[in-house]
Design an enzyme around this catalytic site. Structure first.
Site, short mmCIF file in Angstrom:
data_model
loop_
_atom_site.label_atom_id
_atom_site.label_comp_id
_atom_site.label_asym_id
_atom_site.label_seq_id
_atom_site.Cartn_x
_atom_site.Cartn_y
_atom_site.Cartn_z
N ASP A 163 2.62 10.47 3.11
CA ASP A 163 3.56 11.41 3.70
C ASP A 163 2.81 12.44 4.55
O ASP A 163 2.54 13.55 4.12
CB ASP A 163 4.35 12.10 2.58
CG ASP A 163 5.61 12.75 3.10
OD1 ASP A 163 5.91 12.58 4.30
OD2 ASP A 163 6.29 13.41 2.31
N CYS B 247 41.03 21.83 14.70
CA CYS B 247 39.62 22.06 14.98
C CYS B 247 39.32 23.54 14.81
O CYS B 247 39.97 24.38 15.44
CB CYS B 247 39.31 21.62 16.41
SG CYS B 247 37.65 22.10 16.94
N CYS C 267 38.40 16.24 16.30
CA CYS C 267 39.08 17.17 17.18
C CYS C 267 39.53 16.40 18.41
O CYS C 267 38.78 15.60 18.97
CB CYS C 267 38.10 18.28 17.56
SG CYS C 267 38.58 19.19 19.03
N LYS D 208 11.05 2.92 -0.23
CA LYS D 208 10.96 4.35 -0.52
C LYS D 208 11.16 4.62 -2.01
O LYS D 208 11.90 3.91 -2.68
CB LYS D 208 12.02 5.12 0.28
CG LYS D 208 11.96 4.90 1.79
CD LYS D 208 10.72 5.47 2.44
CE LYS D 208 10.79 6.97 2.64
NZ LYS D 208 11.60 7.37 3.79
N TYR E 19 -4.53 2.56 8.52
CA TYR E 19 -3.74 1.45 7.97
C TYR E 19 -3.21 0.48 9.03
O TYR E 19 -2.51 -0.47 8.71
CB TYR E 19 -2.59 1.96 7.11
CG TYR E 19 -1.70 3.00 7.80
CD1 TYR E 19 -0.96 2.66 8.92
CD2 TYR E 19 -1.61 4.30 7.32
CE1 TYR E 19 -0.15 3.59 9.55
CE2 TYR E 19 -0.81 5.24 7.94
CZ TYR E 19 -0.09 4.88 9.05
OH TYR E 19 0.69 5.80 9.67
N LYS F 96 2.81 4.56 1.04
CA LYS F 96 3.25 5.15 2.30
C LYS F 96 2.87 6.63 2.24
O LYS F 96 3.41 7.38 1.43
CB LYS F 96 4.76 4.99 2.47
CG LYS F 96 5.28 5.54 3.78
CD LYS F 96 6.72 5.13 3.98
CE LYS F 96 7.20 5.40 5.39
NZ LYS F 96 7.21 6.82 5.74
N CYS G 106 36.94 21.38 24.19
CA CYS G 106 36.45 21.96 22.94
C CYS G 106 35.01 22.44 23.15
O CYS G 106 34.12 21.64 23.43
CB CYS G 106 36.50 20.94 21.82
SG CYS G 106 35.76 21.55 20.28
N GLU H 161 0.85 -1.19 0.00
CA GLU H 161 0.00 0.00 0.00
C GLU H 161 0.88 1.23 0.00
O GLU H 161 2.04 1.16 0.40
CB GLU H 161 -0.88 -0.01 1.25
CG GLU H 161 -0.10 0.27 2.52
CD GLU H 161 -0.73 -0.25 3.80
OE1 GLU H 161 -0.84 -1.49 3.92
OE2 GLU H 161 -1.09 0.56 4.64
N CYS I 85 38.32 25.02 18.54
CA CYS I 85 39.21 25.16 19.70
C CYS I 85 40.68 25.12 19.32
O CYS I 85 41.55 25.28 20.17
CB CYS I 85 38.91 24.08 20.75
SG CYS I 85 39.42 22.43 20.28
S1 IVH Z 1 2.43 1.00 9.11
C1 IVH Z 1 4.04 -0.80 12.99
N1 IVH Z 1 1.51 1.93 6.85
O1 IVH Z 1 5.32 5.84 8.10
C2 IVH Z 1 3.95 -0.15 11.66
N2 IVH Z 1 2.85 3.36 8.19
O2 IVH Z 1 8.15 5.51 8.57
C3 IVH Z 1 3.07 1.01 11.66
N3 IVH Z 1 3.12 5.62 7.29
O3 IVH Z 1 5.16 6.08 11.58
C4 IVH Z 1 3.16 1.80 10.46
N4 IVH Z 1 1.89 5.32 5.49
O4 IVH Z 1 3.44 7.41 10.20
C5 IVH Z 1 2.25 2.19 7.94
N5 IVH Z 1 0.59 2.68 4.87
C6 IVH Z 1 1.32 2.91 5.94
C7 IVH Z 1 1.90 4.15 6.17
C8 IVH Z 1 2.68 4.34 7.31
C9 IVH Z 1 2.61 6.18 6.18
C10 IVH Z 1 3.99 6.30 8.23
C11 IVH Z 1 3.66 6.12 9.68
C12 IVH Z 1 4.91 5.55 10.32
C13 IVH Z 1 5.94 5.96 9.34
C14 IVH Z 1 7.16 5.07 9.42
#
Ligand code: IVH
Length: 709
Positions: free
Chosen positions: A132, A431, A449, A326, A238, A130, A455, A128, A434
């Site tokens: 943002d 450094c 350093c 990612k 999710y 991710k 320092c 699914e 310092c």
């Molecule tokens: S699952 C235990 N699913 O990504 C796992 N996270 O980098 C719980 N996020 O803190 C997260 N889309 O804020 C999950 N489809 C998705 C997501 C997702 C965005 C975020 C979430 C998490 C962060 C981790």
């Protein structure tokens, strides 16, 4: 007239607001001065906060009425109380990141190996987008929304219930839900809504948001829920936290259940059979990225079978059953104006590129890391060429990239645009802070350093790290204050923070109060905030010490293993690098290697550093590590050794399970061993255990035990 008697700010006309402001400001200033000069407050804190809040609200509603010298604009002036804290019943974790197809294949292989599933077998995963945005946990009791909390540090978040109630995607009432249900997901803002919001902000002369995520975060974390209500926030569900009964048997069915309950779930969520299928879906989502209408930064894969998820469990901050794949980083070209050197808390000289500001993936970037001197010269740490051996010079045109939250980096140089008089960059041997020699030890990519605690840069960085969010997180004592207090000579090392008030007595209080931007209340609040942190969990303390190589994850590993400061300190004091029982025990911790172990032991043996730690410890009450799930565990506190072949659980799983049950897992049998789990083929270890009179059990007995808590 008290604030509560007044007309709601939302209902005020402009003329009424204009008429009210002078009186309101005068009342706040009078309260300030009564407190300041007479040390005798005339109104309660609550009334004071209510006055300030009303002023803020009026200024938000009619920005042009806000006076430049308004009490709301004093830096560090006391603001209203802020959000309450919420301890998450089930921790909110983050995700491991992967960047390539290989990382995904590797993830699948690791999951299977952990579970003891054959390589050729196909395991199902969900895939699914991710999102943002920022994560939010919604707690429903009896189907009613009772609490909404931000992630915070994963253990404790902020209570934003009233704000969450204003989000249309978040149902207030659920039909047919488990008695207790915590739904987790992402709060985000669509591109279109973001554009409209920024246009409105511009019209009113207010601050513009850099990107939809910042806008979503800023909007959710408003002290006045009415401001949140006016912001177009959305929510995708999710995941889940605490539950009184399971939602389903698989991830995909659990998501469908959340949808049936009335949540928005992402329509691009799909069930995939194995990595090839996952990668195909990844490409599909990537192709739609630009037209989705909201920001996503990758694809999340999760093991579909919730029974397997349970077996896989968690590392210290991430689940073993999920990974975020990612999208590639975004790129842009710009001019490198200057190379500057920053000195970090471990003395590392870090080169930073000062850039002509350029937008990379919606964010304006004006600094980027250059890593170390080899990187600038066009070599990696093993002396191999990178970027085709091209070095980086001041004045060059460079390609900058950023991936997620990480600091922007310089990827490439355009030699065709290099000016004829550009000279190679000469990395300093002293450094810059310092003047001590900066040297590179064998095998270290970084020049450091040698000034140690003399320092100032190292001392200040150590202090900043100490007060940072994952460490002591002292409210009102951020990086800026630490710098100022260091310059004033008030704090030189972490322990000093805790006698700020005592050492300087009322004098310091007065000095602090006179400091620009500091109100009376802020000084008192600071001391109160410092006192509040005298009680500190062991893992946070270990992280806060700023020992090289000890990040949040390894601090948690150390804390969980040793349990208390007394145990940890005694073991580190006795430990010798590379030998002896204490060293072996340290190295037996899953995730602790020789580099980390050497660094921790050295810190406890280095006289000045040790003295600093001791001075700090006398100021604190250290909470033992909370071992999850160990109440009633028959092996809590015991040392367990596994030997021979385990047939129904992999070694990694057995070890993780034992640790989860509060036991220590050691690699070899000694007088300290309490229990030996011996599978078929157990050899010398079983013999030694028998000689020492240690209890030995087989895999069946172990499974009975492991299932027992
Ligand atoms: S699952 C235990 N699913 O990504 C796992 N996270 O980098 C719980 N996020 O803190 C997260 N889309 O804020 C999950 N489809 C998705 C997501 C997702 C965005 C975020 C979430 C998490 C962060 C981790």
């Amino acid at each position: 007239m008290t604030v509560t008697d007044k007309i709601a700010v939302g209902a005020l006309t402009r003329a009424e607001a204009e008429a009210e402001l002078p009186g309101l400001i005068a009342a706040i200033e009078a309260a300030n001065s009564a407190y300041h000069t007479l040390d005798a407050p005339e109104i309660s804190d609550a009334e004071y906060d209510a006055l300030k809040r009303r002023l803020t609200e009026i200024e938000l509603r009619f920005p042009d009425l806000a006076r430049a010298d308004s009490p709301t604009r004093q830096v560090g002036a006391p603001v209203s109380e802020g959000f309450g804290k919420v301890a998450h019943e089930v921790r909110m974790l983050s995700l491991e990141n992967g960047f390539s197809d290989e990382d995904v294949l590797d993830f699948d292989a690791r999951v299977k190996s952990y579970l003891g599933i054959a390589e050729g077998e196909v395991l199902a995963y969900t895939a699914e987008p991710k999102i943002d945005g920022l994560s939010l946990s919604l707690r429903y009791e009896g189907g009613r929304l009772v609490q909404a909390a931000t992630r915070g540090d994963g253990e404790v978040g902020e209570n934003v219930t009233e704000n969450a109630r204003t989000i249309t995607d978040i149902p207030q009432l659920l039909q047919g839900a488990p008695a207790v249900l915590e739904v987790r997901g992402e709060v985000y803002m669509s591109h279109a809504d973001f554009a409209t919001l920024n246009a409105r902000q511009a019209e009113r002369g207010e601050k513009l948001f850099a990107n939809p995520r910042n806008a979503a975060a800023g909007s959710l974390r408003q002290l006045d829920a009415r401001i949140t209500a006016a912001r177009p926030l959305r929510f995708f569900a999710y995941a889940w936290g605490a539950l009184s009964e399971p939602l389903a048997l698989t991830q995909i069915d659990a998501i469908t259940r959340l949808k049936t309950l009335g949540f928005q779930t992402n329509p691009l969520t799909e069930l995939c059979s194995g990595p090839q299928d996952m990668l195909a879906h990844y490409r599909g989502i990537e192709a739609q990225r630009a037209t989705l209408g909201y920001d996503i930064d990758g694809v999340v894969y999760k093991v579909n079978d919730l029974g397997l998820q349970r077996r896989l469990g968690f590392r210290s901050t991430t689940p073993r059953w999920a990974i975020a794949h990612k999208f590639p980083a975004e790129l842009a070209w710009t001019r490198l104006e200057k190379i500057e050197i920053q000195v970090g808390r471990t003395g590392a000289l870090s080169p930073v590129a000062r850039l002509s500001p350029v937008t990379v993936g919606g964010v304006v970037v004006s600094n980027a890391t250059l890593h170390n001197e080899d990187y600038i010269a066009g070599r990696d740490s093993k002396g191999q060429e990178i970027r085709g051996g091209k070095d980086i010079r001041e004045g060059d045109w460079v390609q900058v990239y950023r991936a997620g939250d990480v600091i922007p980096k310089v990827a490439d140089v355009d030699l065709s645009r290099r000016s004829a008089d550009a000279v190679p960059y000469v990395f300093p041997q002293q450094c810059p802070e310092c003047g001590s020699d900066a040297i590179r030890e064998e095998g270290d990519a970084v020049r450091r350093c040698t000034g140690g605690l003399i320092c100032p840069a190292q001392a200040v960085e150590k202090l900043k790290h100490f007060v940072s969010r994952a460490a002591f997180d002292i409210e009102g004592l951020g990086a800026k204050q630490v710098e100022a207090f260091y310059d004033d000579g008030w704090i030189r090392e972490p322990g000093d923070i805790f006698h700020l008030q005592r050492d300087y007595g009322s004098n310091s209080l007065r000095q602090l109060r006179k400091r620009e931007g500091w109100g009376d209340k802020s000084a008192d609040k600071l001391f109160a905030a410092i006192d509040e942190r005298r009680r500190i969990p062991l893992a946070r303390l270990i992280f806060a010490l700023g020992i090289r190589h000890v990040g949040e994850t390894s601090a948690a590993l150390l804390a969980n293993h040793y349990g208390s400061w007394a145990e940890f300190e005694a073991a580190m004091t006795r430990a010798q690098i590379g030998e002896g029982a204490e060293w072996d025990e340290l190295m037996s911790i899953d995730g602790v290697g020789a580099t980390l172990a050497t660094s921790v032991v050295s810190s406890f043996h280095q006289e000045a550093e040790r003295a600093l730690i001791d001075r700090l410890i006398t100021e604190l009450t250290i909470e033992d590590a909370v071992r999850h799930d160990t109440s009633g565990s028959p092996i809590a506190g015991q040392t367990v050794v596994f030997t021979g072949t385990l047939e129904r659980m992999t070694r990694a799983e057995a070890k993780a399970r034992a640790e989860q049950m509060g036991a220590k897992v050691a690699g070899s049998v000694s007088a300290k061993t309490d229990l030996l789990v011996a599978g078929p083929g157990a050899g010398s270890k079983a013999k030694k255990a028998a000689e020492l009179g240690i209890k030995v059990i087989d895999e069946d007995e172990w499974l009975a035990l492991a299932g027992a808590s």
